[in-house]
Design an enzyme around this catalytic site. Sequence first.
Site, PDB file in Angstrom:
ATOM      1  N   GLU A  91       0.795  -1.231   0.000  1.00  0.00           N
ATOM      2  CA  GLU A  91       0.000   0.000   0.000  1.00  0.00           C
ATOM      3  C   GLU A  91       0.830   1.285   0.000  1.00  0.00           C
ATOM      4  O   GLU A  91       0.819   2.063   0.958  1.00  0.00           O
ATOM      5  CB  GLU A  91      -0.939   0.010   1.214  1.00  0.00           C
ATOM      6  CG  GLU A  91      -1.935  -1.127   1.206  1.00  0.00           C
ATOM      7  CD  GLU A  91      -2.950  -1.048   2.333  1.00  0.00           C
ATOM      8  OE1 GLU A  91      -3.996  -1.691   2.218  1.00  0.00           O
ATOM      9  OE2 GLU A  91      -2.691  -0.338   3.334  1.00  0.00           O
ATOM     10  N   GLU A 144      -5.542  -8.457   0.922  1.00  0.00           N
ATOM     11  CA  GLU A 144      -6.111  -8.075   2.220  1.00  0.00           C
ATOM     12  C   GLU A 144      -7.592  -7.777   2.055  1.00  0.00           C
ATOM     13  O   GLU A 144      -8.001  -7.110   1.113  1.00  0.00           O
ATOM     14  CB  GLU A 144      -5.459  -6.801   2.788  1.00  0.00           C
ATOM     15  CG  GLU A 144      -4.110  -6.985   3.422  1.00  0.00           C
ATOM     16  CD  GLU A 144      -3.612  -5.684   4.070  1.00  0.00           C
ATOM     17  OE1 GLU A 144      -4.455  -4.837   4.465  1.00  0.00           O
ATOM     18  OE2 GLU A 144      -2.391  -5.523   4.188  1.00  0.00           O
TER      19      GLU A 144
END
Length: 444
Positions: A166, A354
């Site tokens: 991320e 995720e």
Amino acid sequence: MNRSDFGDDFIWGVSTAAYQIEGAHNLFGKGESIWDHFVNKRGRILNNDKGNISCDFYNRFEGDLALMRAMNISNFRFSISWSRIFPDGTGRPNQMGVDFYNRLIDQCLELNIQPWITLYHWDLPLALENLGGWTNRDIVFWFGQYVSFCISAFGDRVKNWMVLNEPMVFTGAGYFLGVHAPGKKGLSNFLAATHHAALCQAEGGRIIKSLRNDLSVGTTFSCSYIQPCSNKEKDVQAAKRIDTLLNRTFIEPLLGLGYPSQDLKAIRRIENFMKADDENRLKFDMDFIGIQNYTQEIVSHSYFTPFLKAKIIKANERNVERTSMNWEVYPESIYQMLKKFSLYEGIKKLIVTENGAAFKDEVMHGEIHDTQRKEYLQKYITEVLRAKQDGINVQGYFVWSFTDNFEWAEGFLPRFGLVHIDYNSQKRIIKDSGKWYKSFLKIN
């Protein structure tokens, strides 16, 4: 919905990150990371919590892996702590740190659990941050050294690698808003960090493939489904700018499309940090892209927000079902993001690296009946199946997270785990959501 609906080759797993679970923050030769430092600044972390011990995974990994195996989980995504390998970021490696990850990898394989390693999950060595961290272009070289070492040390047994976790979050929250480590602010810091992270995600991929062409290499992106709060043109354009920033800034240069500055003028200033041939250096052909989605965001126009002229309307202001993170429960968001990324020609396959939810847990008679989390997972996984049935090339799904853990600036309050952790006693309890996942994964 059954596991068999996804096919025999679909990958199921759980995800974690080093700083959030390992503990042993200053033991066994480990150097200080930006998060080790940041948590000591008063008022930065909820309740002034620290990840110094957290889940004590460093000392308890054997028991946790045995629990994982008992839950029918056969793929484990975890990250390597850069400062556990290189206490000063570069230089001589710390053999005790190397030995720890060797033990962890070997134990995974012994239990027939495939390790999936994230090379960078936010815990930069403090020594490198003191030299500018992600704002210093030298990080491309430092990161390259670290990646090369990890592949040489562990690539003989670990077949699946993710370069960055991320990047929009660690650059945005850490170098623009200052709410995450290292706590820097400002557009210039953010754009420098963004460009250098974008260079590193491609460079990391190139290094891995140059050392071992047999490895599968990807990288992961946070993404949220963005919708305007109304059909008014100013709200529609505001949503487009937020979507550009959050969902497009890192994937498009990786695919050779350049930064999406035509739809977000503030990004144009990133050219100040670019050098000759950087457009080519930003490109790399990943084997897979990791999608990390939890929610959707509703956006309105805002005169008062610099650069973006847009603001996100929080879930608690919209009277919708939400998690402990104040994120809306909106299962279709994961379908929409898989669809959005699938439209890029350069992406070979997608994996949900995720997805999960934080809700308040109560221990009652030694059990945790977390109905909301279980239903959240069921609804989101159903949307992943919908995407697969629609021809989108999604080939895996990892729950965030295996255990409760240190949730960055939110401390220990939000609990994402399939397994509950009592942080005082370190006792583990499988929640109902974990029991459901175990049953779902069971192969008849």
